[in-house]
Design a protein around this motif. Structure first.
Motif, PDB file in Angstrom:
ATOM      1  N   LEU A 117       0.713  -1.401   0.020  1.00 42.18           N
ATOM      2  CA  LEU A 117       0.123  -0.038  -0.085  1.00 42.18           C
ATOM      3  C   LEU A 117       0.925   1.216   0.020  1.00 42.18           C
ATOM      4  O   LEU A 117       1.645   1.211   0.991  1.00 42.18           O
ATOM      5  CB  LEU A 117      -0.870  -0.096   1.450  1.00 42.18           C
ATOM      6  CG  LEU A 117      -1.806   1.175   1.276  1.00 42.18           C
ATOM      7  CD1 LEU A 117      -2.854   1.234   0.094  1.00 42.18           C
ATOM      8  CD2 LEU A 117      -2.779   1.219   2.573  1.00 42.18           C
ATOM      9  N   ASP A 118       0.772   1.870  -0.965  1.00 41.47           N
ATOM     10  CA  ASP A 118       1.813   3.155  -1.372  1.00 41.47           C
ATOM     11  C   ASP A 118       0.974   4.561  -1.452  1.00 41.47           C
ATOM     12  O   ASP A 118       0.153   4.522  -2.446  1.00 41.47           O
ATOM     13  CB  ASP A 118       2.457   2.790  -2.527  1.00 41.47           C
ATOM     14  CG  ASP A 118       3.568   3.976  -2.337  1.00 41.47           C
ATOM     15  OD1 ASP A 118       3.512   5.219  -1.891  1.00 41.47           O
ATOM     16  OD2 ASP A 118       4.492   3.873  -3.507  1.00 41.47           O
ATOM     17  N   LEU A 147       4.166  -0.704   3.454  1.00 40.39           N
ATOM     18  CA  LEU A 147       3.390   0.247   3.945  1.00 40.39           C
ATOM     19  C   LEU A 147       4.263   1.584   3.579  1.00 40.39           C
ATOM     20  O   LEU A 147       5.418   1.901   4.232  1.00 40.39           O
ATOM     21  CB  LEU A 147       2.926   0.413   5.253  1.00 40.39           C
ATOM     22  CG  LEU A 147       2.084   1.650   5.659  1.00 40.39           C
ATOM     23  CD1 LEU A 147       0.870   1.680   4.791  1.00 40.39           C
ATOM     24  CD2 LEU A 147       1.628   1.592   7.020  1.00 40.39           C
ATOM     25  N   ARG A 148       3.975   2.426   2.634  1.00 40.62           N
ATOM     26  CA  ARG A 148       4.700   3.599   2.212  1.00 40.62           C
ATOM     27  C   ARG A 148       4.054   4.786   2.168  1.00 40.62           C
ATOM     28  O   ARG A 148       2.985   4.949   1.570  1.00 40.62           O
ATOM     29  CB  ARG A 148       5.302   3.399   0.632  1.00 40.62           C
ATOM     30  CG  ARG A 148       6.020   2.368   0.626  1.00 40.62           C
ATOM     31  CD  ARG A 148       6.618   2.187  -0.946  1.00 40.62           C
ATOM     32  NE  ARG A 148       7.280   0.835  -1.011  1.00 40.62           N
ATOM     33  CZ  ARG A 148       8.776   0.957  -0.945  1.00 40.62           C
ATOM     34  NH1 ARG A 148       9.424   2.072  -0.675  1.00 40.62           N
ATOM     35  NH2 ARG A 148       9.475  -0.249  -1.112  1.00 40.62           N
ATOM     36  N   LEU A 149       4.317   5.710   3.305  1.00 40.47           N
ATOM     37  CA  LEU A 149       3.681   6.970   3.629  1.00 40.47           C
ATOM     38  C   LEU A 149       4.507   8.083   3.536  1.00 40.47           C
ATOM     39  O   LEU A 149       4.402   9.098   4.455  1.00 40.47           O
ATOM     40  CB  LEU A 149       2.709   6.749   4.773  1.00 40.47           C
ATOM     41  CG  LEU A 149       1.683   5.616   5.171  1.00 40.47           C
ATOM     42  CD1 LEU A 149       1.435   5.539   6.454  1.00 40.47           C
ATOM     43  CD2 LEU A 149       0.607   6.009   4.112  1.00 40.47           C
ATOM     44  N   VAL A 184       8.538  -3.473   4.981  1.00 37.81           N
ATOM     45  CA  VAL A 184       9.063  -2.277   4.713  1.00 37.81           C
ATOM     46  C   VAL A 184       8.016  -1.160   5.245  1.00 37.81           C
ATOM     47  O   VAL A 184       6.847  -1.340   5.030  1.00 37.81           O
ATOM     48  CB  VAL A 184       9.010  -2.212   3.158  1.00 37.81           C
ATOM     49  CG1 VAL A 184       9.483  -0.833   2.558  1.00 37.81           C
ATOM     50  CG2 VAL A 184       9.963  -3.134   2.659  1.00 37.81           C
ATOM     51  N   PHE A 185       8.550  -0.246   6.085  1.00 39.79           N
ATOM     52  CA  PHE A 185       7.813   0.852   6.392  1.00 39.79           C
ATOM     53  C   PHE A 185       8.544   2.331   5.897  1.00 39.79           C
ATOM     54  O   PHE A 185       9.965   2.525   6.363  1.00 39.79           O
ATOM     55  CB  PHE A 185       7.701   0.880   8.005  1.00 39.79           C
ATOM     56  CG  PHE A 185       6.959   2.293   8.628  1.00 39.79           C
ATOM     57  CD1 PHE A 185       5.583   2.144   8.588  1.00 39.79           C
ATOM     58  CD2 PHE A 185       7.598   3.156   9.107  1.00 39.79           C
ATOM     59  CE1 PHE A 185       4.753   3.001   9.028  1.00 39.79           C
ATOM     60  CE2 PHE A 185       7.018   4.236   9.581  1.00 39.79           C
ATOM     61  CZ  PHE A 185       5.425   4.344   9.586  1.00 39.79           C
TER      62      PHE A 185
END
Length: 581
Positions: A117-118, A147-149, A184-185
């Protein structure tokens, strides 16, 4: 003939890419406002069998368009990867949560099991995090791996919401023997600060499966860094740790050095521009020399590291067979120190791995060392004060403040005389604590950085200062009003300053009138209206502008709905001032 070939090529490139279950609209710059604008896209989504990835990045999606796309996703249970970065350009902040909620509800209804989820580069603030909160807590995210924020303006409030959602997801997924195993965060440039980082650290410690953590440029100092260090020890598979451009100081660096002793899988460490200082660098060097067998990159640039500490780092990496890069640029080695470090690396055939030292700051003198120690002591006192203040604040007020910080950051910051870093930090990311830390000369420091001949820039600066106003905290309240008075008194007494232009810009930025230049308004908070109430009572404020403000403040407007009491108080004052003039 050539023209036809070019036309065919352009047509081919314009077509939507579908490959290996991935449907991509990446970078097409589409403006998708309503259901009609996405009719073709919806049909294409519906027609793809076994859709596993959907790329929407680089377009701009409105609420109605998002709802139509969501409808098409309701039976796409095989969808795993959502690349939805940079897809709300030009949208109001209030639109984004509704769009995200629609898309999230569709994924849950479809029974999708996401792995990626990007949502990077969507400046949605804490409200945007609430827009994905339900999705993050749902079964659809039990399988989430990335998760890319990045660059979303989450702030402290958003960080806390995100941490709570991830914790909930882990507990709920663990109860059915499929624990969340996030790998991955990414959450750089989000102004998470200590509280946001600490909340996330607690979630990371529980999850324990992280392999990459990227949290650069978040205004985290040693309490938050220490919390993250503790959490990283519980993620033994960590390979990449990027905390660039936060403020460790020695205490944070030493805590992180202890954590590194538990991370034998780590390959990339980026603590550049983190002010690790000599003691911190030596502690990190010790951890590197004792372990980290597959280390590939170590970045300790711009950390006020001295020659002795840098040589300790060079010595620590001499047996790292997989090392590809050591960055010590921008430190305080001096000419002789730079040569000594280069010689040390070359003596073990690693000279080619040492990055440039061209930005070295020169040797620190004894006074600088004393100042560093004093700074660390000051940091400790300030952190204790911060904790006391934060305990007293209501959580909703914290979130509102973070939302305003996120919006005000989008406004241009004037560039005049060389700006002290503390003023830069405040004008970029306003907070009550930062304003107080500017000291007794805060009003003059801020005023010197604002072009008071420019009505719009003056209005922008006013809103940034006013956004941190706190009615219940006299120190903050007085600091805000004093700074505003100094700024506006200089502006309104300047013969070239356009008072009506200031009011017009203010109304545009508050979202009360539309601008032909499509300027994005800020999120209005009570502090804006309390500060404005103070301003209209001052002698420097032209009384002919009071009626204009009263007319717009009395209109029904969604932008003011959350500021009922402050708005009523401002209206009363405007009416009284007008009747007295």
């Amino acid at each position: 003939m050539a023209t036809d070939i070019v036309a065919q090529l352009a047509d081919s490139l314009a077509k939507t890419a579908v490959e290996d279950g991935e449907l991509s609209y990446k970078g097409q710059g589409r403006k998708l406002d309503d259901a009609q604008s996405v009719e073709e896209m919806v049909k294409e989504i519906q027609d793809v069998q076994g859709l596993q990835a959907l790329r929407l990045e680089g377009n701009t999606v409105g609420v109605e368009a998002a709802q139509a796309i969501a409808k098409a996703l309701e039976n796409k249970g095989e969808l795993k990867r959502c690349y939805w970065s940079d897809m709300f350009t030009g949208r109001l902040r209030s639109e984004i949560p509704a769009a995200l909620n629609s898309l999230g509800d569709a994924l849950m209804l479809a029974g999708a099991r996401l792995t990626v989820l990007d949502l990077s580069d969507n400046a949605f603030g804490p409200d945007g995090v609430r827009g994905i909160e339900k999705l993050l807590k749902s079964n659809s995210c039990f399988s989430l791996q990335e998760l890319r924020l990045n660059n979303c303006g989450m702030g402290v409030g958003g960080g806390k919401i995100l941490a709570a959602a991830l914790t909930h997801c882990h507990k709920k997924s663990s109860a059915v023997d499929t624990p969340l195993s996030l790998k991955v965060f990414v959450a750089g440039r989000n102004r998470l600060e200590n509280d946001g980082a600490t909340a996330l650290a607690q979630a990371f410690q529980l999850i324990g499966s992280l392999e990459e953590v990227h949290m650069p440029q978040n205004g985290i100092n040693h309490p938050g860094v220490t919390a993250l260090a503790s959490a990283m020890q519980h993620n033994p598979g960590l390979r990449v740790l990027n905390l660039n451009d936060n403020t460790f100081t020695e205490r944070g660096a030493i805590a992180m050095a202890q954590a590194l002793k538990h991370l034998r899988s780590i390959q990339v460490i980026n603590f550049g521009d983190c002010l690790v200082r000599p003691a911190g660098a030596k502690a990190i060097a010790e951890s590197v020399s004792e372990g980290l067998p597959i280390l590939k990159e170590l970045n300790l640039s711009y950390g006020e590291i001295t020659e002795e500490a840098a040589l300790a780092v060079a010595q620590a990496v001499k047996d790292k067979d997989q090392l590809e890069k050591l960055d010590l640029n921008g430190n305080c080695l001096g000419e002789d120190g730079c040569k000594a470090v280069k010689d040390a690396m070359e003596s073990v055939n690693q000279g080619g791995l040492l990055g440039s030292l061209s930005d070295d700051e020169g040797e620190l003198d004894d006074d600088d060392d004393d100042e560093e120690e004093d700074d660390d002591d000051d940091d400790d006192e300030e952190d204790e004060e911060d904790v006391d203040e934060e305990v007293e604040e209501e959580e909703d007020e914290e979130e509102d403040e973070e939302e305003e910080e996120s919006t005000s950051n989008k406004m241009s910051t004037p560039t005049l005389a060389p700006r002290p870093p503390e003023v830069t930090s405040f004008l970029s990311f306003p907070s009550p604590d930062k304003l107080l830390k500017l000291g007794a000369k805060r009003a003059l420091l801020v005023q010197e950085q604002v072009d008071v001949t420019d009505a719009t820039k003056t209005a922008e600066a006013f809103l940034k200062i006013a956004s941190v106003y706190k009615e219940e905290n006299n120190d903050v309240k007085n600091a805000v009003l004093d700074t505003i008075d100094t700024l506006l008194n200089k502006a309104f007494t300047n013969p070239s300053f356009q008072g009506y232009g200031f009011v017009s810009s203010l109304l545009v930025l508050l979202g009360l009138i539309k601008s032909e230049d499509k300027i994005k308004p800020v999120l209005v908070v009570p502090g804006h209206l309390h500060a404005l109430e103070h301003v209209v009572r001052q002698d420097y404020f032209p009384k002919e502008n009071v009626a204009v403000l009263e007319a717009f403040m009395s209109r029904s407007n969604k932008a003011l709905e959350s500021c009922g009491n402050a708005r009523n108080s401002l209206l009363f004052t405007l009416q009284r001032v007008r009747s007295q003039s």
